[in-house]
Design a protein around this motif. Structure first.
Motif, PDB file in Angstrom:
ATOM      1  N   LYS A 105      15.359-100.091  -0.503  1.00  0.00           N
ATOM      2  CA  LYS A 105      13.908 -99.971  -0.345  1.00  0.00           C
ATOM      3  C   LYS A 105      13.240 -99.055  -1.369  1.00  0.00           C
ATOM      4  O   LYS A 105      12.210 -99.427  -1.937  1.00  0.00           O
ATOM      5  CB  LYS A 105      13.573 -99.527   1.082  1.00  0.00           C
ATOM      6  N   PRO A 106      13.752 -97.849  -1.634  1.00  0.00           N
ATOM      7  CA  PRO A 106      13.081 -97.014  -2.636  1.00  0.00           C
ATOM      8  C   PRO A 106      13.056 -97.668  -4.013  1.00  0.00           C
ATOM      9  O   PRO A 106      12.053 -97.561  -4.742  1.00  0.00           O
ATOM     10  CB  PRO A 106      13.921 -95.728  -2.642  1.00  0.00           C
ATOM     11  N   LEU A 107      14.129 -98.356  -4.374  1.00  0.00           N
ATOM     12  CA  LEU A 107      14.170 -99.035  -5.661  1.00  0.00           C
ATOM     13  C   LEU A 107      13.209-100.225  -5.681  1.00  0.00           C
ATOM     14  O   LEU A 107      12.542-100.485  -6.688  1.00  0.00           O
ATOM     15  CB  LEU A 107      15.607 -99.497  -5.944  1.00  0.00           C
ATOM     16  N   LEU A 108      13.134-100.950  -4.565  1.00  0.00           N
ATOM     17  CA  LEU A 108      12.184-102.054  -4.462  1.00  0.00           C
ATOM     18  C   LEU A 108      10.757-101.544  -4.606  1.00  0.00           C
ATOM     19  O   LEU A 108       9.931-102.149  -5.311  1.00  0.00           O
ATOM     20  CB  LEU A 108      12.361-102.773  -3.122  1.00  0.00           C
ATOM     21  N   ALA A 109      10.449-100.422  -3.967  1.00  0.00           N
ATOM     22  CA  ALA A 109       9.103 -99.855  -4.061  1.00  0.00           C
ATOM     23  C   ALA A 109       8.768 -99.467  -5.497  1.00  0.00           C
ATOM     24  O   ALA A 109       7.662 -99.760  -5.999  1.00  0.00           O
ATOM     25  CB  ALA A 109       8.983 -98.639  -3.144  1.00  0.00           C
ATOM     26  N   MET A 148      12.863-108.557  -7.547  1.00  0.00           N
ATOM     27  CA  MET A 148      13.399-109.746  -6.898  1.00  0.00           C
ATOM     28  C   MET A 148      14.904-109.645  -6.666  1.00  0.00           C
ATOM     29  O   MET A 148      15.437-110.233  -5.720  1.00  0.00           O
ATOM     30  CB  MET A 148      13.066-110.999  -7.716  1.00  0.00           C
ATOM     31  N   VAL A 149      15.618-108.906  -7.529  1.00  0.00           N
ATOM     32  CA  VAL A 149      17.036-108.648  -7.275  1.00  0.00           C
ATOM     33  C   VAL A 149      17.195-107.986  -5.910  1.00  0.00           C
ATOM     34  O   VAL A 149      18.017-108.382  -5.076  1.00  0.00           O
ATOM     35  CB  VAL A 149      17.617-107.727  -8.369  1.00  0.00           C
ATOM     36  N   LEU A 150      16.400-106.963  -5.677  1.00  0.00           N
ATOM     37  CA  LEU A 150      16.500-106.183  -4.443  1.00  0.00           C
ATOM     38  C   LEU A 150      15.992-106.981  -3.245  1.00  0.00           C
ATOM     39  O   LEU A 150      16.590-106.958  -2.158  1.00  0.00           O
ATOM     40  CB  LEU A 150      15.714-104.882  -4.607  1.00  0.00           C
ATOM     41  N   LEU A 401      18.548-113.550 -13.586  1.00  0.00           N
ATOM     42  CA  LEU A 401      18.335-113.822 -15.002  1.00  0.00           C
ATOM     43  C   LEU A 401      17.479-115.065 -15.205  1.00  0.00           C
ATOM     44  O   LEU A 401      16.973-115.304 -16.293  1.00  0.00           O
ATOM     45  CB  LEU A 401      19.685-114.006 -15.714  1.00  0.00           C
ATOM     46  N   SER A 402      17.307-115.863 -14.176  1.00  0.00           N
ATOM     47  CA  SER A 402      16.446-117.042 -14.284  1.00  0.00           C
ATOM     48  C   SER A 402      15.781-117.291 -12.936  1.00  0.00           C
ATOM     49  O   SER A 402      16.259-118.072 -12.131  1.00  0.00           O
ATOM     50  CB  SER A 402      17.246-118.277 -14.701  1.00  0.00           C
ATOM     51  N   ASP A 403      14.668-116.602 -12.703  1.00  0.00           N
ATOM     52  CA  ASP A 403      13.968-116.804 -11.433  1.00  0.00           C
ATOM     53  C   ASP A 403      12.506-116.425 -11.582  1.00  0.00           C
ATOM     54  O   ASP A 403      12.157-115.531 -12.346  1.00  0.00           O
ATOM     55  CB  ASP A 403      14.607-115.960 -10.332  1.00  0.00           C
ATOM     56  N   ARG A 404      11.635-117.122 -10.880  1.00  0.00           N
ATOM     57  CA  ARG A 404      10.212-116.820 -10.780  1.00  0.00           C
ATOM     58  C   ARG A 404       9.518-116.645 -12.124  1.00  0.00           C
ATOM     59  O   ARG A 404       8.771-115.697 -12.346  1.00  0.00           O
ATOM     60  CB  ARG A 404       9.981-115.580  -9.936  1.00  0.00           C
TER      61      ARG A 404
END
Length: 462
Positions: A105-109, A148-150, A401-404
């Protein structure tokens, strides 16, 4: 008896209710971030940054970032590729630290709000400031990839194996609904900008900036509802295995090397990942470059482009949910293969679109919309079945590596093809190769064996 009840049906019901609450919060990040993917990357920033670059170009139509001669028409595609090269350096480290510490969560934020801030900063893209636009785009796109990874790494933790196709599809559908809703507002502002007392360029910059504000505002919901799960002591990657400190950069890179070695133990997962990286690079390049193709090659105005992308968004909601149902009946792999065949036919047809005739561009947009959301949602849920437990963020860093709209090889091929030929038609047809090769690679993946090899329960239908 009280303890037995807590661990029995009542406890199970409470866990299911908590899981559904987290899933609803998880969906909202799709709602938050998809406006960037739609309004910024797909609709506005490509044509607008291209025009800004052309205003700064020399007499031969070239700009010179870092002293390198670049066609103004290729600058946007190169900026997208550069953003992913940056993300490639950051994502595995973030994924390793997230899995090692159990604190996503902290990294996502941090990633979400850095990206949202850079997107809001696009309000200042005007005149000949193509370098500013390129820099902000690189930061925003790289931040999107990291976030998006997280975000994706939460999926195996909040959904049971048999739920994941449905949960992933609902997330994508909600994201496309969000993109469509904001795009309607963008269309009203852009087409009626004189009535609002602003110039066309200012209207575009407002649309770009509000996407950043939307992203930041709605990111609050998943950050409140999702919960971090600590890494058990003694587990793979757990605290007992990290004497040098999980959060250190050196520890992160050491974990990355260990992850790369670990991935060789799951060759079937790698087979799927390779197939996905190939075909989804084509998908994401179509998303990011479609507006440039429509404006520069087909001579369509911005209102037509916005309307076409809105059509894509609306149909993608139905497509994501519909393909989710097909996956429950036929399996995710076969449903994705069918979508790739449709992609190949659609992009091949796009080469022949006549210039100056919006109706055919709308037909192309409708065809893309019907397969867009489903192919992405099912790929995400299928990959989640192939990830060893405790390695979610690290493995999704490779997936991302290939998304959105954050692919790098497709935009590079697209940009180089235009650089060499001066034709956007040649650039768009070059993308067919990604779908054809991806289809062939995916067809060879035995997904049931891949799920079992990763140590996960095999769903009844996959």
């Amino acid at each position: 008896m009280g303890m037995e009840t807590a661990s029995g049906p009542a406890g199970t019901a409470a866990e299911a209710a908590e899981r559904r609450r987290e899933q609803r919060g998880w969906y909202v990040y799709d709602w938050a971030v998809s406006v960037y993917s739609t309004s910024v990357l797909t609709v506005f920033v490509g044509p607008y940054l291209t025009e800004v670059a052309k205003a700064a170009a020399d007499a031969d139509g070239y700009v010179h970032p870092l002293g390198l001669p670049v066609r103004a028409g290729s600058f946007f595609a190169y900026a997208v590729s550069a953003s992913i090269l940056l993300a490639v350096l950051v994502m595995p480290l973030v994924g390793a630290v997230a899995d090692r510490t159990g604190r996503k969560k902290p990294l996502l934020a941090a990633a979400a709000y850095l990206g949202a801030g850079a997107t809001a900063g696009l309000f200042f893209l005007e005149g000949e400031r193509y370098l500013l636009g390129g820099a902000l785009l690189i930061v925003a796109n790289a931040s999107l990839s990291v976030s998006m990874v997280l975000y994706n790494a939460f999926l195996p933790q909040i959904a049971e194996p048999d739920e994941r196709d449905t949960v992933s599809s609902r997330g994508w559908a909600l994201g496309y609904a969000s993109g469509a809703l904001v795009l309607v507002a963008n269309l009203l502002l852009y087409s009626g900008h004189e009535g609002f007392g602003v110039s066309e360029g200012t209207a575009v910059r407002i649309c770009l900036a509000t996407a950043g504000l939307w992203w930041g505002a709605f990111a609050v919901v998943p950050l409140r509802r999702l919960r971090d799960r600590g890494v058990p002591r003694g587990a793979a990657g757990g605290p007992d295995e990290d004497p040098n400190g999980a959060g250190s950069l050196g520890g992160g890179w050491r974990q990355l090397r260990a992850t790369l070695r670990d991935m060789r133990r799951y060759p079937l997962t790698l087979m799927f990942l390779l197939a996905y990286l190939v075909y989804n690079d084509g998908v994401q390049t179509v998303i990011s470059q479609a507006s440039v193709y429509g404006s520069e090659e087909l001579g369509l105005d911005q209102t037509t482009l916005i309307t076409a992308i809105l059509l894509v968004q609306v149909l993608a909601v139905a497509g994501a949910l519909g393909m989710g149902r097909l996956a429950r009946r036929y399996g995710a792999k076969r449903t994705i293969l069918g979508s790739l065949a449709a992609w190949t036919l659609t992009i091949g047809t796009g080469y022949f679109l006549p210039a100056g005739e919006p109706v055919w561009f709308f037909v192309l947009a409708a065809a893309i919309g019907m397969v867009l959301g489903g192919s992405q949602a099912l790929s995400r849920s299928l990959f989640s079945q192939l990830v060893p437990r405790g390695k979610e963020a690290e493995y999704f860093s490779a997936y991302e590596l290939s998304d959105r709209g954050t692919s790098w090889l497709g935009p590079l091929v697209f940009g180089l093809t235009y650089q060499l030929t001066g034709s956007y038609r040649d650039a768009i047809i070059s993308l067919v190769l990604f779908f054809a090769v991806g289809f062939g690679l995916l067809a060879r993946v035995p997904v049931r064996r891949a799920v079992a090899a990763a140590g996960n329960p095999v769903p009844e239908r996959i």
